[in-house]
Design an enzyme around this catalytic site. Structure first.
Site, short mmCIF file in Angstrom:
data_model
loop_
_atom_site.label_atom_id
_atom_site.label_comp_id
_atom_site.label_asym_id
_atom_site.label_seq_id
_atom_site.Cartn_x
_atom_site.Cartn_y
_atom_site.Cartn_z
CD GLU A 116 4.11 0.94 7.09
OE1 GLU A 116 5.03 1.40 7.88
OE2 GLU A 116 3.92 1.76 6.09
CG HIS A 160 -23.10 37.82 10.50
ND1 HIS A 160 -22.28 38.55 10.94
CD2 HIS A 160 -23.53 37.86 9.53
CE1 HIS A 160 -22.24 39.42 9.79
NE2 HIS A 160 -22.87 39.15 9.00
CG ASP A 172 -0.20 0.02 2.71
OD1 ASP A 172 0.88 -0.32 2.66
OD2 ASP A 172 -0.62 0.84 3.43
#
Ligand code: BES
Ligand code: MN
Ligand code: MN
Length: 445
Positions: free
Chosen positions: A140, A200, A79
């Site tokens: 991993e 706001h 991976d």
């Protein structure tokens, strides 16, 4: 060596975007696993299995039996990390491109290119005189949960005379390394809420609590500018390297100024000033902020007081720190440093203990010889700042874990334009081939 064919095959492997931390890439991770499995079958493994998960499987392989020969367990990961920021890549991360004798792609060195070298070294041997086992995982970069679970249930998978891990780099060009310590890691997500919803900033600003302000105050208190981490008890278990180790580091081809200028490209280094840079990188815990999520970051301007904010952070651990203790210490410190007007929660995403390897087994002499014969210099013992979560578990049955690699310090792992120098790859294949041969002949003594 048929370099053209090897480059074609490596490019095929690198083209698969096997990013384990993104569920959108699950099918790609699976495809990378299948690529690895097919390769293992081609190398003569009769037993090739997917273990632990259908999505991020551990690929297990058993090489042809060589009666009387020692057993070598080969660990690696297929991976890779996410490729962003995409704009920074000169060529796309999953379109491997050779420029100036280097191959550029995500995973070129971490760790697909190195797994490739280990496999092609088997091929180059023909029939290696050693019993090979392969444990190649697909998670991993996301904490190795699948493999941890597998080895808890089936610890005998790690039974071997030695374990070989090639997921690291030379300390400098021409200087191969063997690693005696890897740092551990504690990865967390901190979430802060200060109001029911966004407001706001004119109507409410001046009186209403701001979640991003709460978060940055908290983060600023967790580590001060002098590099000190303010987590009570964190440094208690930190063991100073021995005088011999510190003296040996002074002789390494490492210059603090060059590190700043060439590798970092920044204005100044940070961290605890009374320690050398190598000590800060290898022997001290860290606290890093990986990213802050929330609030307004879109195009243009929006006047809003955000009600919630999240930070992804991690601590690196050194001997003799323990992950379980650091998690408790960190959660307590976060609560302590959070402004009173905010609610905070900590979620731990993954973690690993630091790994310590004693370099006194004959297998380290074999590694030294293999590098010496192929690249003209043996291995220098060093530490690594990075983590491979499963390493402590690989050594749990007493087999020596050989931590080494064929990368170079400027390969850019986890960064844009990750690369592997092709000469490192060709040498690496020869080195591992020689290692298999020597280990087969002498590894049982
Ligand atoms: N190959 C690296 C580990 C490494 C990097 C060792 C640099 C020595 C020097 C590995 O793939 C890695 O990146 N590990 C992660 C583990 C984490 C995601 C659990 C790391 O260290 O961040
Ligand atoms: Mn790696
Ligand atoms: Mn990595």
């Amino acid at each position: 060596m048929d370099q053209e064919r090897l480059l074609r095959e490596l490019s095929e492997f690198l083209s698969i975007p096997s990013v384990s931390t993104m569920s959108a890439h699950d099918a790609d991770v699976r495809r990378a696993a299948e690529w690895v499995a097919a390769e293992l079958r081609r190398l003569g493994c009769q037993e090739v299995e997917f273990l632990g998960s259908d999505v991020h499987p551990v690929v297990w392989g058993v090489g042809p039996e060589v009666p009387g020969a020692p057993t070598l367990l080969i660990y690696g990961h297929y991976d890779v990390q996410p490729p962003d920021p995409l704009r920074e890549w000169v060529s796309p991360p999953f379109e491997p491109t050779v420029r100036g004798g280097r191959i550029f792609a995500r995973g070129a060195v971490d760790d697909k290119g190195q797994v490739f070298a280990l496999l092609k070294a088997v091929e180059a041997c023909g029939t290696p005189p050693v019993n090979l086992r392969f444990l190649l995982e697909g998670e991993e970069e996301y904490g190795s949960a699948v493999l941890f679970d597998l080895l808890r249930k089936q610890p005998q998978r790690t039974a071997a005379d030695a374990v070989l891990v090639a997921d690291m780099a030379y300390i400098a060009p021409g200087w191969p390394a063997v690693y005696n310590v890897l740092r551990g890691i504690c990865y967390a997500e901190i979430h802060v809420r200060t109001a029911r919803s966004d407001m706001h900033s004119g109507e409410y600003g001046g009186a209403a609590p701001n979640a991003h302000e709460a978060l940055v105050r908290l983060l600023g208190r967790l580590k001060t500018e002098d590099g000190k981490i303010h987590v009570p008890g964190l440094y208690e278990a930190v063991r100073r390297p021995s005088r011999q180790e510190l003296a040996a580091w002074k002789k390494l081809p490492f210059k603090e100024r060059e590190f700043l200028k060439q590798r970092v490209g920044g204005k100044a280094l940070t961290g605890l000033a009374r320690y050398s840079v190598l000590e800060r990188l290898w022997a001290l815990p860290t606290f890093e902020i990986h990213g802050i999520v929330g609030g307004f970051t879109g195009e243009g301007a929006k006047t809003v007081i955000p009600a919630e904010a999240t930070a992804k952070v991690s601590l690196r651990l050194v001997p003799d720190q323990k992950l379980s203790r650091v998690e408790r210490q960190f959660a307590t410190a976060v609560r302590k440093h959070t402004p009173k007007y905010a609610d905070v929660s900590v979620k731990f995403l993954h973690g690993a203990d630091p790994a310590v390897v004693k370099l006194d087994h004959p297998v380290f002499g074999i590694l030294d010889r293999a590098f010496r014969e192929v690249v003209g210099r043996g291995v220098v013992p060093v530490r690594a700042g990075g983590t491979i979560p499963i390493v402590p578990a690989l050594g749990q049955r007493g087999a020596p874990v050989v931590l080494t690699g064929i990368g170079l310090p400027d390969d850019g792992l986890h960064a844009p334009n990750e690369k592997l120098d092709l000469q490192q790859l060709w040498d690496g294949i020869e080195v591992f081939k020689r290692f298999y041969e020597l280990f087969g002949a002498e590894g049982r003594q």
